[in-house]
Each structure stands twice: as C-alpha cells, then as structure tokens.
Design a protein around this motif. Structure first.
Motif, PDB file in Angstrom:
ATOM      1  N   UNK A 172      -5.376  31.270 -13.022  1.00 55.53           N
ATOM      2  CA  UNK A 172      -4.768  29.813 -14.293  1.00 55.53           C
ATOM      3  C   UNK A 172      -5.880  30.024 -14.600  1.00 55.53           C
ATOM      4  N   UNK A 173      -6.339  29.662 -16.314  1.00 49.88           N
ATOM      5  CA  UNK A 173      -8.123  29.082 -16.657  1.00 49.88           C
ATOM      6  C   UNK A 173      -7.387  27.716 -16.007  1.00 49.88           C
ATOM      7  N   UNK A 174      -9.481  27.761 -15.446  1.00 51.29           N
ATOM      8  CA  UNK A 174      -9.398  26.265 -15.124  1.00 51.29           C
ATOM      9  C   UNK A 174     -10.967  26.231 -15.137  1.00 51.29           C
ATOM     10  N   UNK A 175     -10.973  24.176 -14.957  1.00 49.88           N
ATOM     11  CA  UNK A 175     -12.159  23.699 -14.874  1.00 49.88           C
ATOM     12  C   UNK A 175     -12.407  23.246 -13.677  1.00 49.88           C
ATOM     13  N   UNK A 176     -13.897  23.499 -13.052  1.00 48.76           N
ATOM     14  CA  UNK A 176     -14.417  22.931 -11.468  1.00 48.76           C
ATOM     15  C   UNK A 176     -14.975  21.161 -12.319  1.00 48.76           C
ATOM     16  N   UNK A 177     -14.525  20.310 -12.278  1.00 43.51           N
ATOM     17  CA  UNK A 177     -15.225  19.669 -12.516  1.00 43.51           C
ATOM     18  C   UNK A 177     -16.450  18.372 -11.020  1.00 43.51           C
ATOM     19  N   UNK A 178     -16.746  18.192 -10.687  1.00 43.38           N
ATOM     20  CA  UNK A 178     -17.137  17.500  -9.436  1.00 43.38           C
ATOM     21  C   UNK A 178     -17.487  16.448  -8.894  1.00 43.38           C
ATOM     22  N   UNK A 179     -17.280  15.660  -8.269  1.00 41.29           N
ATOM     23  CA  UNK A 179     -17.358  14.604  -8.271  1.00 41.29           C
ATOM     24  C   UNK A 179     -18.198  14.294  -7.522  1.00 41.29           C
ATOM     25  N   UNK A 180     -19.118  13.371  -7.376  1.00 44.20           N
ATOM     26  CA  UNK A 180     -20.295  12.959  -6.411  1.00 44.20           C
ATOM     27  C   UNK A 180     -20.359  11.119  -6.211  1.00 44.20           C
ATOM     28  N   UNK A 181     -19.321  10.497  -6.673  1.00 41.61           N
ATOM     29  CA  UNK A 181     -19.012   9.255  -6.157  1.00 41.61           C
ATOM     30  C   UNK A 181     -19.762   8.770  -6.289  1.00 41.61           C
ATOM     31  N   UNK A 182     -20.625   8.944  -7.746  1.00 37.82           N
ATOM     32  CA  UNK A 182     -21.727   7.796  -8.875  1.00 37.82           C
ATOM     33  C   UNK A 182     -21.340   7.975  -9.825  1.00 37.82           C
ATOM     34  N   UNK A 183     -20.600   6.577 -10.059  1.00 32.12           N
ATOM     35  CA  UNK A 183     -19.891   6.681 -11.773  1.00 32.12           C
ATOM     36  C   UNK A 183     -20.448   6.820 -12.748  1.00 32.12           C
ATOM     37  N   UNK A 188     -19.746  10.828 -16.375  1.00 32.22           N
ATOM     38  CA  UNK A 188     -20.040  12.449 -17.771  1.00 32.22           C
ATOM     39  C   UNK A 188     -19.748  13.308 -17.593  1.00 32.22           C
ATOM     40  N   UNK A 189     -19.605  13.850 -15.718  1.00 33.26           N
ATOM     41  CA  UNK A 189     -19.891  15.276 -15.995  1.00 33.26           C
ATOM     42  C   UNK A 189     -17.653  15.546 -16.176  1.00 33.26           C
ATOM     43  N   UNK A 190     -16.826  14.340 -16.208  1.00 35.97           N
ATOM     44  CA  UNK A 190     -15.317  14.632 -17.026  1.00 35.97           C
ATOM     45  C   UNK A 190     -14.947  14.556 -18.533  1.00 35.97           C
ATOM     46  N   UNK A 191     -15.973  13.841 -18.805  1.00 32.27           N
ATOM     47  CA  UNK A 191     -16.241  14.233 -20.705  1.00 32.27           C
ATOM     48  C   UNK A 191     -15.967  15.225 -20.939  1.00 32.27           C
ATOM     49  N   UNK A 192     -17.316  15.778 -20.027  1.00 27.25           N
ATOM     50  CA  UNK A 192     -18.596  17.106 -20.287  1.00 27.25           C
ATOM     51  C   UNK A 192     -17.036  18.430 -20.319  1.00 27.25           C
ATOM     52  N   UNK A 193     -16.407  18.027 -18.944  1.00 27.96           N
ATOM     53  CA  UNK A 193     -14.808  18.993 -18.361  1.00 27.96           C
ATOM     54  C   UNK A 193     -14.168  18.844 -19.373  1.00 27.96           C
ATOM     55  N   UNK A 228     -22.977  19.800 -14.331  1.00 28.47           N
ATOM     56  CA  UNK A 228     -22.711  20.913 -14.227  1.00 28.47           C
ATOM     57  C   UNK A 228     -21.074  21.133 -13.697  1.00 28.47           C
ATOM     58  N   UNK A 229     -20.670  22.426 -14.319  1.00 29.40           N
ATOM     59  CA  UNK A 229     -19.331  22.420 -14.518  1.00 29.40           C
ATOM     60  C   UNK A 229     -19.067  23.754 -13.756  1.00 29.40           C
TER      61      UNK A 229
END
Length: 359
Positions: A172-183, A188-193, A228-229
């Motif tokens: 199923x089309x999906x995106x991996x949005x990494x979590x680095x535990x750096x707010x 910024x990464x989740x907004x990009x995703x 990076x996504x």
C-alpha cells in the motif's frame, strides 16, 4: 519644467535601483557541487563516474533562492516507477521560475538495474540501502554510498528516497517518516512527509543515530540534521504509469510545501494540475510489525494489502512441497496490512507480511 523632468528622472532611477536590489535579494548564486558549476535558471544532466560505474544526475538550479531538494530513484535497481517519474519531472520543471535547487539522482544502482536483481548489486552482493555512509575504498556499493553521502547529502536540505515493491511484493503506498527524538527535526520531517499527500505515514525510530553507522540513505540525511523520507509506491516489479503519476504528484506537493514552485514553474497542464496540496489528513502508524514464517515451504497469503486485521487473526499459511499444511501464520497485533510477499517461496525466518500499527 526642468525641475519636473529632473524629479521624474530621479524617481525612475530610484525605482530601477530598488528593482535591482530586490532582484539581487531573491536571485541565486551558481550551484557549485557534485563536481559541477550550474548557473541560476539552468539545467545540467550528466553521467557522474563513481568507481567503475556511473550515476545519471540532473541538477535544476532555479533562478531564485530557496532550498535544495534531492529526489532519488533506483537505490534498488528492480524498483521501476520512480525512474520514469523522475524523468518526467526533470523534463517539466522550468528553472527560470524555480525557487531553490532540485537534485535528481535518476538511478543510483545501475548494476542492480541491468542485473534485474532484487535489492542487491550483482557486483558485490550488497544492498545499497544498508551500507551508508559507505567507504571511499570499499566495494562498489560502498563507494556509491560514500559518494552520495559526501556529494549529494552534503548539498541537500531535504531528501526523498523513492522505492517500490520488488517482483515478490505488494504494498500500500506509504511514507516512512523517521523519528530521531529531536523535536525540531522530527517536526520538520513529519511536516515534509504529510506534504506528499500519501495517505499512510509510518513513524519509526529503529534506525541508528550514529552518523558513522547510519545504514540507510534517508537515515544518513537524518543523522546530519536533514529531513530524509522514504516513499514506497508501486509493486511486483512493475512499471505502472499510474504509480509513476502518483510519485510525480507527491514530488510536486513536496516542492510546493517547500515554496519552490509557482504555477508557471511546471510545464504541461497535467503536471500543473498535480501541484495541488493534499486536503485530507494521513493515517499515522507508530511502527511496523513483521509476521515471520517459522518454516521453509510454500506461502499462501490469506489477506491482502490494505486489509485491517485483528490480533490473532490468521493471515497466511505455509505448506510443504506436496501441498500439505505445515504452519498457519497469525497476526501478533491489530493494524493494517501495508506490505506482503506475493510469490510462493518462503524460507524459515523470512517476513511474509508487514502490519502497520496505528499511533
């Protein structure tokens, strides 16, 4: 009369000077990197030597200042839709109207592509997405990873690595949005995703945080403070035009999110129509859980991608080579089937199904 003419000339000169000042404020300097010098408002495409191979790269350097976005296809050479999507995108972005710079790596694993290999390079049997940040004096795959770390990631502000299901996999089309535990970075990464417009986003924090042992391409960007996504669209090793179109739309959405595109920056009415930002909120998953086979044999799926499953539900079975049942596989958690092996061969310990667990 002379005073009127003099005043008009002064107003004209002031207006011209202000225009030049504003133009200079928004104009770009030349792009200098990846052993290239690209002028603002221009496009340069070339084959970049790396070890005994080469990478097809296009740099579209916009007329106006803005972020650097890298789009990459073919990290795994058997995943095709992104290759065609990035060709189309690169041919239709107008650099004279672009804010920022677009780096397009059209095919990162040329040997894997021509060898028709699932994930691995036939040169050294390595997975490019598992050897980052690479080694300058390593095997060919490690050299590619090193080049991309030192010359691509170092130049970029945002990175989108585009994958598909191999010949043995549906998804199923999906995106991996990494979590680095750096707010700040995570936000910024989740907004990009979210900007991509893909309905499924997987949040995960399983990659290393050590820049010297980053393993994957997007995670190498993350460990260097850059969003990076991974985008997954397409399946079964196919070259679907619909999948390529979805990838193009996701890339254009990302560029709009980064304020890189005006409507006039894209050629072609179909691509302009695709630049609309997504309206619905995506579904967020906090992790993926794999269902492994405890035996070797022939796999029969009992669900399909997109299905909702409950904990304890039978999701597959494994038979021996005579068709006699060996094992039934059960979902260990409730969630949505995001990926699944579709070809019959399965070995002990291999993953058969990936279930996304809701946040």
């Amino acid at each position: 009369m002379l005073q009127f003419i003099f005043g008009a000339m002064m107003r004209y000169l002031f207006t011209m000077m202000m225009g030049l000042h504003l133009s200079a404020a928004f104009a770009q300097a030349p792009f200098v990197g990846i052993a290239q010098h690209v002028l603002p408002g221009s496009v340069h495409a070339w084959m970049q030597p790396v070890g005994k191979t080469a990478l097809p790269i296009t740099v579209i350097h916009g007329q106006f200042s803005g972020p650097v976005l890298t789009l990459t296809a073919g990290i795994h050479g058997d995943e095709f839709p992104a290759i065609f999507a990035l060709q189309q995108l690169a041919q239709n972005i107008r650099p004279d109207q672009l804010h920022g710079t677009l780096i397009v790596v059209h095919l990162a694993n040329l040997e894997g592509f021509h060898g028709r290999r699932i994930a691995l390079s036939p040169v050294d049997e390595k997975n490019l997405n598992r050897v980052f940040p690479g080694r300058a004096e390593g095997t060919l795959t490690e050299q590619i990873a090193y080049f991309m770390t030192e010359n691509i990631i170092s130049q970029t502000d945002y990175l989108l690595d585009i994958h598909s299901g191999s010949a043995n996999q549906t998804l199923l089309p999906h995106v991996y949005s990494p979590v680095m535990h750096q707010a700040p970075l995570d936000e910024k990464t989740l907004a990009f995703a979210k900007s991509l417009g893909i309905p499924q986003i997987v949040l995960y924090d399983e990659r290393p945080h050590d820049p010297a042992h980053s393993i994957s391409y997007p995670n190498t960007a993350q460990t260097r403070g850059k969003p990076g996504l991974t985008l997954e669209v397409g399946q079964l090793g196919q070259r679907s035009a619909e999948d390529s179109a979805l990838i193009v739309q996701a890339c254009l959405n990302a560029m709009r999110h980064l304020n890189m595109l005006d409507p006039s920056a894209v050629n072609g009415s179909a691509m302009v129509a695709s630049t609309a930002q997504p309206k619905s909120q995506p579904v967020l998953y906090r992790k993926l859980v794999e269902v492994h086979s405890p035996v070797t044999g022939i796999f029969y799926p009992l669900v399909k991608v997109g299905d909702a499953v409950v904990s304890g539900q039978a999701v597959g079975r494994v038979a021996n080579y005579f068709g006699q049942p060996l094992e039934t596989l059960y979902a260990p958690v409730a969630g949505t089937v995001l990926m699944q092996k579709e070809t019959p061969p399965i070995r002990e310990g291999e993953s058969t199904i990936d279930i996304g667990v809701l946040q």
